[in-house]
Design an enzyme around this catalytic site. Sequence first.
Site, PDB file in Angstrom:
ATOM      1  NE  ARG A   1      22.310  62.002  94.041  1.00 26.26           N
ATOM      2  CZ  ARG A   1      21.327  62.669  94.668  1.00 26.26           C
ATOM      3  NH1 ARG A   1      21.580  63.783  95.301  1.00 26.26           N
ATOM      4  NH2 ARG A   1      20.091  62.222  94.637  1.00 26.26           N
TER       5      ARG A   1
ATOM      6  CB  SER B   1      22.130  68.467  95.347  1.00 34.28           C
ATOM      7  OG  SER B   1      21.364  67.892  94.352  1.00 34.28           O
TER       8      SER B   1
ATOM      9  CD  GLU C   1      27.943  77.285  88.324  1.00 34.91           C
ATOM     10  OE1 GLU C   1      28.000  78.347  87.665  1.00 34.91           O
ATOM     11  OE2 GLU C   1      26.924  76.950  88.970  1.00 34.91           O
TER      12      GLU C   1
ATOM     13  CG  PHE D   1      25.389  73.907  86.514  1.00 36.54           C
ATOM     14  CD1 PHE D   1      24.622  73.945  85.354  1.00 36.54           C
ATOM     15  CD2 PHE D   1      24.749  73.641  87.719  1.00 36.54           C
ATOM     16  CE1 PHE D   1      23.254  73.721  85.403  1.00 36.54           C
ATOM     17  CE2 PHE D   1      23.380  73.414  87.765  1.00 36.54           C
ATOM     18  CZ  PHE D   1      22.637  73.451  86.614  1.00 36.54           C
TER      19      PHE D   1
ATOM     20  CG  HIS E   1      22.438  65.730  89.732  1.00 37.98           C
ATOM     21  ND1 HIS E   1      23.173  65.484  90.868  1.00 37.98           N
ATOM     22  CD2 HIS E   1      21.171  65.942  90.145  1.00 37.98           C
ATOM     23  CE1 HIS E   1      22.386  65.533  91.923  1.00 37.98           C
ATOM     24  NE2 HIS E   1      21.158  65.807  91.512  1.00 37.98           N
TER      25      HIS E   1
ATOM     26  CG  ASP F   1      16.034  68.600  87.063  1.00 37.13           C
ATOM     27  OD1 ASP F   1      14.894  68.942  87.440  1.00 37.13           O
ATOM     28  OD2 ASP F   1      17.012  68.513  87.837  1.00 37.13           O
TER      29      ASP F   1
ATOM     30  NE  ARG G   1      17.792  64.178  91.073  1.00 37.91           N
ATOM     31  CZ  ARG G   1      16.564  63.687  91.103  1.00 37.91           C
ATOM     32  NH1 ARG G   1      16.224  62.700  90.299  1.00 37.91           N
ATOM     33  NH2 ARG G   1      15.665  64.172  91.931  1.00 37.91           N
TER      34      ARG G   1
END
Lengths: 331, 297
Positions: free
Chosen positions: A20, A47, A68, A93, A119, A127, A177
Amino acid sequence: MNYSLNPSLYDDEVEQEPIRAGFGRGLKAAGEANDKIVALCADLTDSTKMSDFKAAFPERFIEMGIAEQNLVTVASGLARAGKVPFTSSYAAFSPGRNWEQIRTTITLNDQPVKIIGSHAGVSVGPDGATHQMLEDIALMRVLPNMVVIAPGDSIEAEKATRAVAENGKPSYLRLAREKTPVFSKVDSPFEIGKAYVLREGHDITLLGTGTMTYQLLVAAQQLESRGIHAEVVHVPTIKPLDEATILASVQKTGRAVTAEEAQINGGFGGAVAELLSENLPTPLLRVGMRDRFGESGDPDELIRHFRLDGDSIAEDVKEFVSKTPRYHQGF
Amino acid sequence: MGGKLTVTQLEQKANKIRQDIINMLVEAGSGHSAGPLDLADIMTALYFNIMNIDPSKPEWSERDLFFLSNGHCVPVQYAAMAERGYFPVEELGTLRKFGSRLQGHPERTKLPGLENTSGPLGSGLSQAAGYAYSLQYLDNARHRWVYVVTGDGELNEGNIWEAAMFAGKYKLSQLIVFVDRNNIQIDGSTESVMPLEDLRGKWESFGWHVQEIDGHNIESIIDAASMARAISNKPSVIISHTIPGKGVDFMEYDYHWHGNPPGTIEPPGSPPKADQAKQALMKLRTLDGKITPGDLH
């Protein structure tokens, strides 16, 4: 083969960086080159690394909040107004929640909106399964007009971001991530729709997308010492698939393996299975998530648990080779 | 076009558009009746008075924009566009047929003059909001307007309220939304399926300027749009109270006609299927006293 690999690729101290981060640099550079580029984020600006663009071009950054569906449909309207919108969230999402909006207002509507799913994969780690997106490749690659790219490392992510900024098409970029090894170099080639032979061999073709290409390189190195000469092909663009490069390699080796940090059903493994079964029926081992969800854990621990690391892949490929006849034309 | 149409001429145009809709739906054999019929006055006002558009240049860079959010009502948009000169009125007969530019739900890439693709509900308002954001914040084009029509049943969708929150936050004052408040959706009345009231209060609490009008009064529609353009610090919503199936007495107020064309169903109180289209046209053509029922036979 003219792909220049990072010379310290197989060292323990190989340079690592989150994919990222490359996206963040690429978007900022794309924004400098093209003032039509706008960035929209759903409350995850740091993020997803849209923060670089936001700092440089605050007037072209739009905070969308945690919404979203609105994220991608507003982007569709901005594209109608002549802009090139990049949208970002976690892949779980977007495109996880808003697939229909992407289908109707972006791909059917054929607007050059860029969907950035960060991610992705089990390496999200602690997570847990809700946030470890594994179905995004399948969801995006079935959509007509959609380009699907999973860059292999941060350097390639930067190039891929620059490329989709100018391709005029709906495009999905899959990001991870965690820090991952950088196997390419600044002067390594990247072109949308191209696959690259990173390492030549004649016993089996290892096809990797995203961060899994690094694991395949590690596996190939180990297989070499066991007398198996594996060819490694990096396939950052899952759609459109570089059919010629893949078929040429498989024609030579007669066996194939795919690797992805995603569901093999419908994912990259599914795409290659479709290609081979229609053109060159070949024994195929698909490495990835086998119709199950992930779970919480340390990223490296999870990668090993699901046998997505180079050591596990080498073992599994060795077994596959030992009991699988090589395909020969006409057998 | 020399000068704008008078109110009477606009009313006649709306009536012609209603007749086009009946003919299109009968020819197509499927499609929605109630919504398109009740939107004829709003669509006429938009295409023949309110919007700054040029049918010969659908991509004109100075044009106002129209986004249909409830895509199933597209027959009324097609009819208004044809009557306005975007394409020949005869082409309306191709609605929903193979090879037609007039898809069952609107597809931007098929027909010049469409700004968006819609059908699955709730996303047209967001697309319009994206365009309005661009005009206001990125293009410095404060003289262009983005008009939207949404259904009322469509307001069940969460995507709508995400867009409403977004437009309220950014005070998208060039965004003007007509809600077709006809009180029906497929399963029944809106208040029995999923209550929308207090609808005015909902929009106001999201930061919108709200007006309520008679959605069949052309002068009210034009005045409300004018008022909305004068509000410079908020997006505008015009809750337009309409009678579903307006203009065809046996369809009016009856939710059965939401998703069906004339000649396909026989709800209580309606004529036999075979006579429905003829009776609908007869009803419409006699409205302005120009054609007698005898002329239809």
